[in-house]
Design a protein around this motif. Structure first.
Motif, short mmCIF file in Angstrom:
data_model
loop_
_atom_site.label_atom_id
_atom_site.label_comp_id
_atom_site.label_asym_id
_atom_site.label_seq_id
_atom_site.Cartn_x
_atom_site.Cartn_y
_atom_site.Cartn_z
N ALA A 24 0.84 -1.21 0.00
CA ALA A 24 0.00 0.00 0.00
C ALA A 24 0.87 1.25 0.00
CB ALA A 24 -0.94 -0.01 1.21
N GLN A 43 -8.04 -14.52 11.19
CA GLN A 43 -8.20 -13.82 12.47
C GLN A 43 -8.35 -14.83 13.60
OE1 GLN A 43 -11.55 -11.03 12.22
NE2 GLN A 43 -11.70 -11.62 10.08
N ASP A 59 -14.62 -19.30 6.31
CA ASP A 59 -14.27 -18.31 5.27
C ASP A 59 -14.36 -16.88 5.79
OD1 ASP A 59 -17.25 -18.96 4.98
OD2 ASP A 59 -17.06 -17.13 3.80
N GLU A 60 -15.12 -16.67 6.86
CA GLU A 60 -15.20 -15.32 7.44
C GLU A 60 -13.96 -14.97 8.26
OE1 GLU A 60 -19.49 -14.19 8.77
OE2 GLU A 60 -19.23 -16.33 9.13
N LEU A 61 -13.19 -16.00 8.65
CA LEU A 61 -11.98 -15.76 9.43
C LEU A 61 -10.84 -15.27 8.54
CD1 LEU A 61 -11.70 -18.94 11.69
CD2 LEU A 61 -12.73 -16.74 12.24
N THR A 62 -10.86 -15.71 7.29
CA THR A 62 -9.75 -15.42 6.38
C THR A 62 -9.59 -13.92 6.21
OG1 THR A 62 -10.29 -17.45 5.28
CG2 THR A 62 -8.83 -15.98 4.11
N ARG A 64 -7.52 -12.24 3.94
CA ARG A 64 -7.48 -11.80 2.54
C ARG A 64 -7.68 -13.00 1.62
NH1 ARG A 64 -6.93 -6.25 1.27
NH2 ARG A 64 -5.75 -5.27 2.91
N THR A 65 -8.18 -12.73 0.43
CA THR A 65 -8.37 -13.83 -0.54
C THR A 65 -7.04 -14.15 -1.20
OG1 THR A 65 -8.85 -12.20 -2.21
CG2 THR A 65 -10.74 -13.17 -1.08
N SER A 67 -6.41 -14.08 -4.27
CA SER A 67 -6.12 -13.14 -5.36
C SER A 67 -5.35 -11.93 -4.85
CB SER A 67 -7.42 -12.69 -6.02
OG SER A 67 -8.12 -11.81 -5.16
N PHE A 68 -5.49 -11.63 -3.57
CA PHE A 68 -4.76 -10.49 -3.00
C PHE A 68 -3.27 -10.69 -3.17
CE2 PHE A 68 -2.35 -9.09 0.76
CZ PHE A 68 -2.48 -7.73 0.64
N ALA A 71 -2.29 -10.49 -6.90
CA ALA A 71 -2.46 -9.12 -7.42
C ALA A 71 -1.40 -8.18 -6.85
CB ALA A 71 -3.86 -8.60 -7.08
N SER A 302 -1.30 -5.16 14.49
CA SER A 302 -1.70 -4.46 13.28
C SER A 302 -1.03 -3.08 13.18
CB SER A 302 -3.22 -4.32 13.36
OG SER A 302 -3.75 -4.08 12.12
N ARG A 306 2.07 -1.70 10.49
CA ARG A 306 2.09 -0.49 9.66
C ARG A 306 3.31 0.38 9.98
NH1 ARG A 306 -3.25 -1.44 9.33
NH2 ARG A 306 -3.51 -0.96 11.55
N ASN B 22 -22.16 -10.79 2.73
CA ASN B 22 -21.04 -9.94 3.13
C ASN B 22 -21.53 -8.54 3.51
OD1 ASN B 22 -18.70 -11.68 2.72
ND2 ASN B 22 -19.47 -11.75 0.61
N ARG B 26 -16.51 -6.08 4.38
CA ARG B 26 -15.98 -7.34 3.85
C ARG B 26 -15.83 -7.24 2.33
NH1 ARG B 26 -12.79 -11.31 5.59
NH2 ARG B 26 -13.29 -13.29 4.63
N LYS B 29 -12.51 -5.76 1.68
CA LYS B 29 -11.44 -6.72 1.97
C LYS B 29 -11.33 -7.77 0.86
CE LYS B 29 -9.77 -5.39 5.86
NZ LYS B 29 -8.36 -5.09 6.01
N LEU B 30 -12.48 -8.32 0.46
CA LEU B 30 -12.48 -9.39 -0.54
C LEU B 30 -11.99 -8.89 -1.89
CD1 LEU B 30 -15.85 -11.19 0.34
CD2 LEU B 30 -13.52 -11.99 0.81
N ASN B 32 -9.68 -6.46 -2.25
CA ASN B 32 -8.35 -5.85 -2.10
C ASN B 32 -8.38 -4.33 -2.17
OD1 ASN B 32 -7.50 -8.51 -2.11
ND2 ASN B 32 -7.13 -8.49 -4.31
N ASP B 34 -7.89 -0.93 -0.47
CA ASP B 34 -7.21 -0.38 0.70
C ASP B 34 -8.05 0.71 1.34
OD1 ASP B 34 -4.82 -1.77 0.99
OD2 ASP B 34 -4.01 -0.77 -0.79
N GLU B 37 -9.43 -0.79 7.57
CA GLU B 37 -8.60 -1.72 8.34
C GLU B 37 -9.43 -2.84 8.95
OE1 GLU B 37 -6.16 0.31 11.21
OE2 GLU B 37 -5.32 1.62 9.66
N GLN B 39 -9.95 -3.77 12.17
CA GLN B 39 -9.13 -4.56 13.10
C GLN B 39 -9.96 -5.58 13.88
OE1 GLN B 39 -6.54 -2.15 15.55
NE2 GLN B 39 -5.48 -1.28 13.79
#
Ligand SMILES: Cc1cc2nc3c(=O)[nH]c(=O)nc-3n(C[C@H](O)[C@H](O)[C@H](O)COP(=O)(O)OP(=O)(O)OC[C@H]3O[C@@H](n4cnc5c(N)ncnc54)[C@H](O)[C@@H]3O)c2cc1C
Ligand code: FES
Lengths: 419, 107
Positions: A24, A43, A59-62, A64-65, A67-68, A71, A302, A306, B22, B26, B29-30, B32, B34, B37, B39
């Motif tokens: 980023a 998480q 899948d809700e815990l993940t 990032r996908t 593809s992240f 990409a 977190s 950063r 979602n 979400r 996030k899904l 990508n 930015d 956050e 948290q």
């Protein structure tokens, strides 16, 4: 600079946030994230909460996908362990036999559950809770008929798990060596209040109780918990939540400075200028506390991620974020802002009986922390006040009708649209 | 499914299709995106999924509960009348066309 890039060890909260923040910020070199667990970064907080009940899906815990990572041109290595760091040649050796060269290395190896040095810890039915695999195993054991569950340790993970397991209808006893729950993290006021809530939900809390052994059946399954005072608690499931130890083996073996955590400076650098450490595994200087501290929270991992990413991109700023933490037990929302250790005065605002109150902590007349139950605004405002170094005096907080909301002004105009 | 536009502080826009169940958080996030956050992962605890709903938007949004209202007291960028926590906006067909502005900072 040679393009060996950044290697991050530990694909948890801190590791993932580091690589995301590097990209980023426009970091252009190679970025590799190595994690021992076989799954993509996820998480942990729901593992002791909604994941055990089924309310939160995998899948809700993940975080990032897949593809992240493609990409963003981030190499994610899952299911491989960093075995050794060789700082002199800036190289990491992996368990699979591979090696990775780095310009900068970030240790984000987290922590692992502490165990007790008593006989019987290896019996079947004795579990710790740290990883998704741990939570899946526990969830499986909780899906059947009611069990007699003993939780060792009244820390956050222990108490959250106790609350969730109780909510699923199991019989729950919590054994804690200290005289109060969450003794290191909470003020005595909140400890006592929270203990009352657990008891009213039917959880047996044995405080000041020391475990000397776990008993098993001839088949090797746990059957009971032996206490020092002679009591023996029947148990067919024991959950060990007696705290966590920082994962520092790599740093120690690499000759870095270690002492209950990898020691870093205010820029989160170790004593090797090419190596940083963040999150649960790092011990950093806290200006507010005037000493080195180690924190285990999503916020800490977190925000430090950063901070390190900025440093690697040449924008070093000291790490000064206000620590905060949340916990969910039964329907209670607990939120902690700042650090309450070392306070010399507290003021309770709100209504403890109605489960809506905050304990404000002061040291030498200054606000240093706030613990809130069912008062999200107090928590949110306390975080802002702590970060700006302002806030009420104890006398102001004690005045009738006091409300932290008087410290913020609510806006009336919408945000201007971006140009 | 709903088409949602996330406007970045630098003026660029990302338009994505987000599926139920979602949330708008979400969805970012899904895809990508930015600038969010999140948290606390969507439990209305952290205030780091703050967005400003576009003023021209006529998309009907669920009303704000008291927890969300309280959490918004702590956002890193100033709270405005059109501030929301994106984790408290579940995606439905009705949200199709929603435009949100991402704040400069979340923490
Ligand atoms: C059950 C549970 C509930 C929690 N609830 C909350 C909560 O409500 N709120 C909150 O703020 N915090 C909570 N936490 C704490 C929070 O999850 C952690 O503080 C946070 O995950 C720390 O991030 P980290 O990156 O330092 O470590 P982790 O997220 O633990 O990641 C470290 C990763 O490094 C990997 N690793 C270690 N050594 C190596 C090696 N040599 N090679 C490769 N990989 C390695 C580990 O396998 C692990 O995946 C909870 C933790 C647990 C266990
Ligand atoms: S993700 Fe934390 S409040 Fe929305």
């Amino acid at each position: 600079m040679a393009a060996r890039g950044v290697v991050v060890i530990g694909a948890g909260q801190g590791g993932l946030d580091t690589v995301a923040a590097l990209r980023a910020k426009g970091y252009g070199g190679p970025v590799t994230l190595v994690g021992e667990e076989p799954v993509a970064p996820y998480q942990r907080p729901p593992l002791s909460k909604g994941f055990l009940t089924g309310a939160t899906r995998h899948d809700e815990l993940t975080l990032r996908t897949e593809s992240f990572f493609s990409a963003q041109d981030i190499t994610l290595v899952c299911g491989d362990r960093a075995e050794r760091v060789e700082p002199d040649v800036q190289r990491v050796r992996l368990a699979s036999g591979g090696t990775l060269r780095y310009d900068k290395l970030v240790l984000a190896t987290g922590s692992r559950p502490r165990t007790l040095p008593v006989p019987g810890m290896d019996l079947s039915g004795v579990l710790t809770l740290r990883t998704l695999a741990d939570a899946e195993a526990l969830r499986g054991l909780l899906s059947g008929p009611p069990r007699q569950v003993v939780v060792l340790g009244a820390g956050f993970v222990g108490l959250e798990t106790a609350a969730t397991v109780r909510g699923l209808g199991h019989d729950v006893t919590v054994v804690e060596a200290q005289r109060r729950v969450l003794a290191r993290a909470l003020t005595p006021q909140l400890s006592e209040w929270l203990a009352g809530r657990h008891r009213s939900q039917g959880v047996r809390l044995l405080l000041g109780a020391e475990v000397t052994a776990l008993h098993g059946t001839p088949a090797g399954e746990v059957a009971g918990v032996q206490l020092l005072d002679g009591r023996r608690l029947p148990a067919d499931l024991v959950i060990v939540g007696v705290g966590a130890l920082p994962e520092t083996r790599l740093a120690t073996e690499a000759g870095l400075l270690v002492g209950d955590g990898v020691i870093v400076d205010q820029w989160l650098r170790t004593d090797d200028r090419s190596v940083y450490a963040i999150g649960d595994c790092a011990r950093f200087p806290s200006a507010r506390q005037g000493r080195h501290i180690r924190l285990e929270s999503v916020q800490n991992a977190s925000d430090q991620a950063r901070c390190v990413a900025a440093a690697i991109c040449g924008e070093s700023v000291p790490y000064t974020a206000v620590p905060w933490f949340w916990s969910e037990q039964y329907a209670l929302r607990l939120q902690m802002a700042g650090l309450t250790a070392g306070h010399d005065e507290t003021v309770t605002v709100g209504d403890p009986d109605g489960a809506r109150f905050s304990v404000l902590c002061f040291r030498a007349g200054r606000l240093t922390g706030a613990e809130s139950v069912g008062r999200p605004a107090d928590h949110a405002i306390a975080r802002r006040l702590l970060s700006s170094g302002t806030g009420p005096s104890p006398a102001e907080a004690r005045a009738p009708g006091f409300d932290l909301k008087s410290f913020v002004t609510r806006p009336s105009s919408p945000a201007p649209a971006h140009a | 499914m709903a088409k949602i536009t996330y406007l970045h502080p630098n003026g660029t826009a990302t338009v994505v299709d987000v599926q139920a169940p979602n949330t708008v958080m979400r969805g970012a996030k899904l895809n990508n995106i930015d600038g969010i956050e999140a948290q606390c992962g969507g439990s209305a605890q952290c205030g780091t999924c703050h967005v400003y709903v576009d003023e021209q938007s006529t998309v009907p949004l669920p009303s704000m509960d008291s927890v969300e209202d309280d959490v918004l007291y702590g956002t890193a960028c100033p709270r405005r009348e059109n501030s929301r926590l994106s984790c408290q906006l579940p995606v439905t067909e009705e949200l199709d066309g929603l435009v949100v502005h991402l704040p400069e900072a979340q923490s």
